[in-house]
Design a protein around this motif. Structure first.
Motif, PDB file in Angstrom:
ATOM      1  N   THR A 149       0.856  -1.012   0.027  1.00 44.15           N
ATOM      2  CA  THR A 149       0.040   0.056   0.122  1.00 44.15           C
ATOM      3  C   THR A 149       0.951   1.230  -0.100  1.00 44.15           C
ATOM      4  OG1 THR A 149      -1.778  -0.943   1.184  1.00 44.15           O
ATOM      5  CG2 THR A 149      -1.788   1.262   1.376  1.00 44.15           C
ATOM      6  N   LEU A 150       0.519   2.155  -0.773  1.00 41.03           N
ATOM      7  CA  LEU A 150       1.389   3.332  -0.969  1.00 41.03           C
ATOM      8  C   LEU A 150       0.520   4.457  -0.883  1.00 41.03           C
ATOM      9  CD1 LEU A 150       4.142   4.636  -1.558  1.00 41.03           C
ATOM     10  CD2 LEU A 150       3.736   4.513  -3.959  1.00 41.03           C
ATOM     11  N   ILE A 151       0.828   5.579   0.122  1.00 37.67           N
ATOM     12  CA  ILE A 151      -0.086   6.661   0.390  1.00 37.67           C
ATOM     13  C   ILE A 151       1.020   7.953   0.496  1.00 37.67           C
ATOM     14  CG2 ILE A 151      -1.777   5.492   1.434  1.00 37.67           C
ATOM     15  CD1 ILE A 151      -0.472   6.314   4.133  1.00 37.67           C
ATOM     16  N   ALA A 152       0.473   9.176   0.366  1.00 37.63           N
ATOM     17  CA  ALA A 152       1.143  10.365   0.444  1.00 37.63           C
ATOM     18  C   ALA A 152       0.491  11.057   1.547  1.00 37.63           C
ATOM     19  CB  ALA A 152       1.332  11.253  -0.857  1.00 37.63           C
ATOM     20  N   LEU A 153       0.868  11.354   2.638  1.00 36.49           N
ATOM     21  CA  LEU A 153       0.072  12.313   3.751  1.00 36.49           C
ATOM     22  C   LEU A 153       0.934  13.763   3.935  1.00 36.49           C
ATOM     23  CD1 LEU A 153      -0.591  10.005   6.239  1.00 36.49           C
ATOM     24  CD2 LEU A 153      -2.240  10.992   5.311  1.00 36.49           C
ATOM     25  N   ASP A 207       1.769   1.015 -14.841  1.00 37.96           N
ATOM     26  CA  ASP A 207       1.444  -0.344 -15.036  1.00 37.96           C
ATOM     27  C   ASP A 207       0.330  -1.038 -14.562  1.00 37.96           C
ATOM     28  OD1 ASP A 207       1.349  -2.746 -16.088  1.00 37.96           O
ATOM     29  OD2 ASP A 207       3.500  -3.401 -15.627  1.00 37.96           O
ATOM     30  N   GLU A 208      -0.986  -0.980 -15.330  1.00 33.57           N
ATOM     31  CA  GLU A 208      -2.039  -1.534 -14.851  1.00 33.57           C
ATOM     32  C   GLU A 208      -1.946  -2.925 -14.333  1.00 33.57           C
ATOM     33  OE1 GLU A 208      -5.108  -0.597 -17.412  1.00 33.57           O
ATOM     34  OE2 GLU A 208      -5.180   1.457 -16.998  1.00 33.57           O
ATOM     35  N   GLU A 209      -0.979  -3.620 -14.721  1.00 30.64           N
ATOM     36  CA  GLU A 209      -0.890  -5.112 -14.556  1.00 30.64           C
ATOM     37  C   GLU A 209      -0.215  -5.272 -13.040  1.00 30.64           C
ATOM     38  OE1 GLU A 209      -1.693  -7.905 -16.348  1.00 30.64           O
ATOM     39  OE2 GLU A 209      -2.638  -6.653 -17.637  1.00 30.64           O
ATOM     40  N   ASP A 210       0.502  -4.333 -12.638  1.00 26.95           N
ATOM     41  CA  ASP A 210       1.072  -4.165 -11.295  1.00 26.95           C
ATOM     42  C   ASP A 210       0.397  -3.503 -10.187  1.00 26.95           C
ATOM     43  OD1 ASP A 210       3.302  -5.906 -11.242  1.00 26.95           O
ATOM     44  OD2 ASP A 210       4.620  -4.572 -12.117  1.00 26.95           O
ATOM     45  N   THR A 211      -0.279  -2.294 -10.556  1.00 24.56           N
ATOM     46  CA  THR A 211      -0.654  -1.663  -9.468  1.00 24.56           C
ATOM     47  C   THR A 211      -2.226  -1.098 -10.111  1.00 24.56           C
ATOM     48  OG1 THR A 211       0.264   0.435 -10.674  1.00 24.56           O
ATOM     49  CG2 THR A 211       1.503  -0.594  -8.954  1.00 24.56           C
ATOM     50  N   ALA A 253      -4.848   5.895  -2.087  1.00 24.13           N
ATOM     51  CA  ALA A 253      -3.859   5.075  -1.833  1.00 24.13           C
ATOM     52  C   ALA A 253      -3.394   4.058  -3.203  1.00 24.13           C
ATOM     53  CB  ALA A 253      -4.289   4.281  -0.662  1.00 24.13           C
ATOM     54  N   VAL A 254      -2.473   3.766  -3.561  1.00 20.19           N
ATOM     55  CA  VAL A 254      -2.085   2.616  -4.610  1.00 20.19           C
ATOM     56  C   VAL A 254      -1.733   1.268  -4.061  1.00 20.19           C
ATOM     57  CG1 VAL A 254      -0.772   2.284  -6.574  1.00 20.19           C
ATOM     58  CG2 VAL A 254      -1.509   4.608  -6.156  1.00 20.19           C
ATOM     59  N   THR A 255      -2.215   0.251  -4.555  1.00 20.56           N
ATOM     60  CA  THR A 255      -2.052  -1.353  -4.195  1.00 20.56           C
ATOM     61  C   THR A 255      -2.005  -1.885  -5.137  1.00 20.56           C
ATOM     62  OG1 THR A 255      -2.757  -2.708  -2.758  1.00 20.56           O
ATOM     63  CG2 THR A 255      -4.371  -1.756  -4.001  1.00 20.56           C
ATOM     64  N   GLU A 256      -1.582  -3.362  -5.096  1.00 21.27           N
ATOM     65  CA  GLU A 256      -1.308  -4.230  -6.098  1.00 21.27           C
ATOM     66  C   GLU A 256      -2.567  -4.623  -6.731  1.00 21.27           C
ATOM     67  OE1 GLU A 256      -2.942  -6.464  -3.009  1.00 21.27           O
ATOM     68  OE2 GLU A 256      -1.321  -4.929  -2.928  1.00 21.27           O
ATOM     69  N   SER A 257      -2.472  -4.971  -8.104  1.00 21.14           N
ATOM     70  CA  SER A 257      -3.380  -5.364  -9.147  1.00 21.14           C
ATOM     71  C   SER A 257      -3.404  -6.836  -8.860  1.00 21.14           C
ATOM     72  CB  SER A 257      -3.154  -5.003 -10.540  1.00 21.14           C
ATOM     73  OG  SER A 257      -3.183  -3.636 -10.615  1.00 21.14           O
ATOM     74  N   THR A 258      -2.582  -7.601  -8.761  1.00 20.47           N
ATOM     75  CA  THR A 258      -2.426  -9.147  -8.463  1.00 20.47           C
ATOM     76  C   THR A 258      -1.615  -9.596  -7.352  1.00 20.47           C
ATOM     77  OG1 THR A 258      -0.815  -9.431 -10.081  1.00 20.47           O
ATOM     78  CG2 THR A 258      -3.051  -9.446 -10.794  1.00 20.47           C
ATOM     79  N   PRO A 259      -2.065 -10.476  -6.482  1.00 17.34           N
ATOM     80  CA  PRO A 259      -1.088 -10.902  -5.535  1.00 17.34           C
ATOM     81  C   PRO A 259       0.213 -11.798  -5.982  1.00 17.34           C
ATOM     82  CG  PRO A 259      -3.210 -12.068  -5.229  1.00 17.34           C
ATOM     83  CD  PRO A 259      -3.187 -11.116  -6.496  1.00 17.34           C
ATOM     84  N   ARG A 260       1.336 -11.414  -6.227  1.00 14.41           N
ATOM     85  CA  ARG A 260       2.278 -12.404  -6.751  1.00 14.41           C
ATOM     86  C   ARG A 260       3.575 -11.792  -6.270  1.00 14.41           C
ATOM     87  NH1 ARG A 260       5.009  -9.534 -11.047  1.00 14.41           N
ATOM     88  NH2 ARG A 260       3.753  -8.025 -11.965  1.00 14.41           N
ATOM     89  N   ARG A 261       4.509 -12.816  -6.714  1.00 13.47           N
ATOM     90  CA  ARG A 261       5.931 -12.281  -6.076  1.00 13.47           C
ATOM     91  C   ARG A 261       6.454 -11.313  -6.790  1.00 13.47           C
ATOM     92  NH1 ARG A 261       9.226 -17.326  -3.906  1.00 13.47           N
ATOM     93  NH2 ARG A 261      10.863 -15.953  -4.605  1.00 13.47           N
ATOM     94  N   ARG A 262       7.057 -10.102  -6.291  1.00  9.94           N
ATOM     95  CA  ARG A 262       7.544  -8.996  -6.942  1.00  9.94           C
ATOM     96  C   ARG A 262       8.574  -8.503  -6.394  1.00  9.94           C
ATOM     97  NH1 ARG A 262       2.343  -7.703  -6.395  1.00  9.94           N
ATOM     98  NH2 ARG A 262       1.876  -7.403  -8.409  1.00  9.94           N
ATOM     99  N   GLN A 297       6.498   0.933  -9.813  1.00 12.19           N
ATOM    100  CA  GLN A 297       6.465   2.345  -9.974  1.00 12.19           C
ATOM    101  C   GLN A 297       5.385   2.949 -10.264  1.00 12.19           C
ATOM    102  OE1 GLN A 297       9.652   2.654 -13.483  1.00 12.19           O
ATOM    103  NE2 GLN A 297      11.201   2.724 -11.948  1.00 12.19           N
ATOM    104  N   VAL A 298       5.109   4.133  -9.712  1.00 11.81           N
ATOM    105  CA  VAL A 298       4.029   4.917 -10.268  1.00 11.81           C
ATOM    106  C   VAL A 298       4.512   6.411 -10.047  1.00 11.81           C
ATOM    107  CG1 VAL A 298       2.437   3.862  -8.598  1.00 11.81           C
ATOM    108  CG2 VAL A 298       3.608   5.403  -7.496  1.00 11.81           C
ATOM    109  N   PHE A 299       3.732   7.564 -10.869  1.00  9.61           N
ATOM    110  CA  PHE A 299       4.091   8.779 -10.983  1.00  9.61           C
ATOM    111  C   PHE A 299       3.280   9.455  -9.670  1.00  9.61           C
ATOM    112  CE2 PHE A 299       4.602   8.339 -15.502  1.00  9.61           C
ATOM    113  CZ  PHE A 299       6.154   8.367 -15.411  1.00  9.61           C
TER     114      PHE A 299
END
Length: 808
Positions: free
Chosen positions: A94-98, A118-122, A131-140, A144-146
């Motif tokens: 989970t990624l947030i900016a406060l 990348d919509e496959e990742d995020t 907040a930004v989170t994962e699209s699929t639960p897999r090993r990574r 990256q996001v803007f």
């Protein structure tokens, strides 16, 4: 099925965050609010429980902003990376900016906006949109996001990440999972929106302005012009609120345009002097060739100016050369304080600004006038990829100059209610005493001679002179003032009232001596404040110079210089122009003083006489219609050369072309080839056969709809016997009916094994791209779940297909 797996994974992460490890997973956490307020606060308040717990000093995970900036530029975009060091990995995050000091209870607690790369990742979190989170639960190991920074005034920001590795949750305050950035202080040139108040100060103040040019190949290496880099002559004034030399968001005057494009201050000085009493002091500094040299080789140029209660603003500009129309400067810098005093010191770092008169994007772009003229604006690092200041991350431009304003004296009774420090008061008193009688004690003069006769015998303006002799100079390191004095006059019988019709300003203080050692020249100037009512020109002198000496004991060997280089090409192609040559300092003086030898020499040059300008052109024609009826095309315009060919060749362009865009062209339906015809559906008698094809591309932008996708035609195998079908035929039909029932049974049993009944397929979503290949999705969701069936056995279905595959 990816969406279903992602939803289940996030549900599992939420269960770990809430401290519940249960046999079943609820669809929504019971304690999560549904409104916008408080809907994300659980992210910052969650504590790890369960199998893994918290790891102390966990440093395998890192959150990084590209370029590792300590400050952010408001509204600029940055690339944010969450990554691990091998062999670590993570499954969810989970990624947030406060905003610093906020806990996420309210929507306004969040700073800036994320953009998915990348919509496959995020993806954005369903129940927490910031907040930004994962699209699929897999090993990574990396995502990256803007992130686009918030507007000015938002203060410091915390970028915080939480990651999940198996059942181990690492939170924002652990290791390197928090990045703190504060708003970058505004450089001069990024905003001039400051109110100008009425000045309440008393008396006058004198300032020294010093210009430090920091534009160099070391600090600004991209496309730095090595041969012709320079700062033009600096021009400015101290003035009232009612006069604006230049300002951001305004349009450049003819004088500003001349400085911006040619580096010439002539027109700008003329505009300033025409303002009369709105201007107190005209400010000028000489051009600097090359743009940068160490201070032990060339001292930073400086000049002095005065301000008073009505003319308490200071503005200036100087061209960055070569460039299309780029300058630096101050606009209406207020030197009057709210406490009715005078500012003691101002230091401003300067970034270049665009005068809006030329459309070039590089230092040496060809001349291309902006039509129509644009507004004055600061340059930014995202203006154009070809710009020497371009930065794909949108960072701040490194300042190219610094200006320092220092108060050196005050005159008259002061009324500021906040007292200055003792040293400042003493310096003011000493300066005032010096100006009352600026003759050094080491200079011994004779008395002044009587005034000479006026140079004019009529009522036209003239001047008279008096002299004194320098008897002794006790200290050669201290220059002695002039030995001649002049004042305006008129012939006998002309009244003093007539003389006052031509009003001159006070003399500006003497410039520094032109050399740092030996004999040189210093100068001073004044300007006409009011011209005579009778229309005659003022004949008073506006400039004067006198010899000066600094440290007579100059040893030539103390400063070694090279021989003069070759003269540069003449600046003019015809008529009178300028040329320059330079030499280098091989060894500066050993005592650390400034080398007094000139390193740049400028001279006049004469080219063949200029003929009549051959380029007499008609106005531009109107733009032609776009070359296409839809999509991207071009249009053009022309003008005509009116001057005769015998006057010479004209190099001005007579045609111009630019791109144009009309509504998108209709796109027709694209179909696949027909399939083979099926077998006849009857064994005898009349039947039918079918064939089909698929839609590869739906029609776009008004294209015709797709034709039929299924065709049917009749077929006749053989005539059926009248007595009824044979036993063989009846057997074959019976087997076909049995196969059909078995197939339907398997489909129904599949649904029942899935533990649910499904709804019909939804409509296809809009294509994600208009061209270049996008995707469409449709969903089939569960209509009813049967009891006593595991949750995971009833799954939603999703289909994806390509769309708009034509190139852009």
């Amino acid at each position: 099925m990816k969406g279903a797996r992602s939803g289940l994974w996030r549900a599992g992460v939420l269960l770990l965050l809430s401290g519940c490890v249960c046999g079943t997973m609820p669809e929504e956490p019971a304690d999560r609010p549904g409104s916008s307020d408080g809907y994300c606060s659980w992210i910052t308040r969650a504590q790890p429980h369960g199998a893994g717990g918290r790891r102390e000093s966990f440093s395998d995970f890192r959150l990084r902003v590209e370029g590792d900036p300590e400050h952010y530029q408001p509204a600029s975009t940055y690339r944010v990376t969450l990554y691990t060091t091998n062999p670590a990995y993570f499954r969810g995050f989970t990624l947030i900016a406060l905003k610093e000091g906020q806990n996420g209870d309210h929507e306004e607690d969040y700073a800036g906006n994320f953009q998915i790369i990348d919509e496959e990742d995020t993806q954005f979190m369903t129940n927490c949109p910031p907040a930004v989170t994962e699209s699929t639960p897999r090993r990574r190991t990396r995502i990256q996001v803007f992130w686009t920074a918030p507007p000015s005034g938002s203060g410091c920001v915390l970028l915080k990440a939480s990651i999940v590795q198996r059942k181990i949750i690492s939170f924002q305050d652990e290791g390197f999972l928090t990045k703190r950035m504060c708003e970058k202080e505004t450089l001069y040139g990024e905003s001039t929106d400051k109110p100008l108040l009425d000045c309440c100060a008393c008396g006058t103040a004198k300032y020294r302005v010093t210009f430090f040019g920091n534009w160099s190949e070391k600090l600004h290496p991209k496309d730095y012009p090595r041969r012709a880099n320079h700062w033009s002559a600096l021009i400015g004034a101290s003035h009232s609120k009612s006069y604006v030399l230049w300002e951001y968001g305004g349009y450049a005057s003819d004088g500003v345009k001349q400085v911006a494009e040619l580096g010439s201050p002539v027109k700008m000085e003329e505009e300033i002097r025409q303002k009369g009493d709105e201007v107190l002091t005209v400010l000028k500094l000489k051009a600097q060739w090359p743009a940068w040299q160490p201070l032990n080789v060339r001292a930073a140029p400086s000049a002095e100016f005065s301000v008073d209660r009505t003319r308490h603003l200071m503005s200036f500009l100087t061209m960055l050369g070569p460039s299309p129309d780029w300058n630096v400067g101050l606009s209406s810098e207020d030197l009057c304080t709210r406490e009715c005093g005078w500012v003691q010191k101002v230091i401003q770092d300067l970034i270049p600004w665009d005068a809006g008169t030329d459309s070039g994007v590089t230092y040496e772009s060809p001349n291309k006038p902006a039509d129509p003229q644009e507004k004055i604006r600061p340059l930014t690092s995202l203006d154009n990829p070809q710009s020497p200041f371009y930065d794909p991350e949108g960072g701040a431009i490194t300042p190219v100059a610094r200006i320092v304003l220092e108060r050196i004296a005050r005159k008259g009774e002061q009324c500021n209610i906040v007292p200055d420090n003792v040293d400042d008061i003493v310096a003011d008193i000493a300066q005032e005493e010096k100006e009352e009688d600026d003759t050094p004690e080491t200079c011994i003069y004779s008395n002044w001679s009587p005034w000479s006769a006026c140079s004019s015998s009529t009522c036209e303006k003239g001047k008279r002179m008096r002299q004194r002799m320098l008897k002794a100079q006790l200290d050669l390191s201290v220059p002695c003032p002039h030995t001649q004095d002049f004042e305006p006059c008129m012939g006998p019988g002309c009244s003093d009232e007539d003389a006052s019709a031509c009003m001159m300003s006070e003399w500006i203080t003497w410039s520094p001596c032109s050399v740092s050692c030996g004999a040189g020249v210093r100068s001073r100037e004044r300007y006409v404040k009011q011209f005579p009512d009778d229309g005659f020109a003022c004949t008073h002198s506006t400039e004067e110079s006198e010899p000066c000496t600094v440290n007579d004991d100059c040893s030539p060997s103390s400063c070694l210089v090279t021989e003069w280089g070759e003269w540069d090409a003449c600046s003019a192609t015809c008529g009178l122009g300028m040329k320059r040559r330079e030499r280098m300092v091989k060894m500066p003086p050993s005592d650390g003083s400034i080398c007094g030898a000139e390193v740049v020499e400028v001279g006049k040059c004469m080219m063949p006489e200029c003929h009549t300008i051959p380029c007499l052109l008609s106005p531009w024609s109107d733009w032609s219609d776009c070359s296409v009826t839809c999509g991207k095309g071009s249009r053009e315009r022309q003008r005509i050369l009116k001057s005769p060919a015998e006057l010479g060749e004209c190099n001005e362009e007579l045609e111009q072309m630019e791109k144009c865009m009309l509504p998108e062209c209709p796109m027709e339906c694209v179909m696949s080839e027909w399939s083979e015809w099926s077998e006849c559906n009857k064994a005898c008698g009349k039947g039918h056969m079918i064939r089909s094809r698929q839609i590869l591309l739906e029609p776009q932008f008004g294209g015709e709809s797709c034709p039929e996708t299924v065709q049917r035609k009749r077929c006749k195998i053989k005539k059926c016997s009248q007595g009824g079908a044979s036993s063989e035929e009846r057997r074959r039909r019976k087997e076909e009916r049995k196969k059909k029932r078995n197939k339907q049974g398997r489909e129904e049993s599949t649904d029942e094994l899935a533990g649910c009944k499904m709804k019909s397929w939804s409509s296809w979503t809009d294509c994600t791209k208009l061209c270049g290949g996008g995707i469409q999705e449709r969903l089939m969701t569960a209509k009813k779940r049967f009891k006593n069936v595991q949750l995971t056995s009833c799954k939603d279905r999703k289909e994806i297909r390509a769309c708009n595959v034509h190139p852009c």
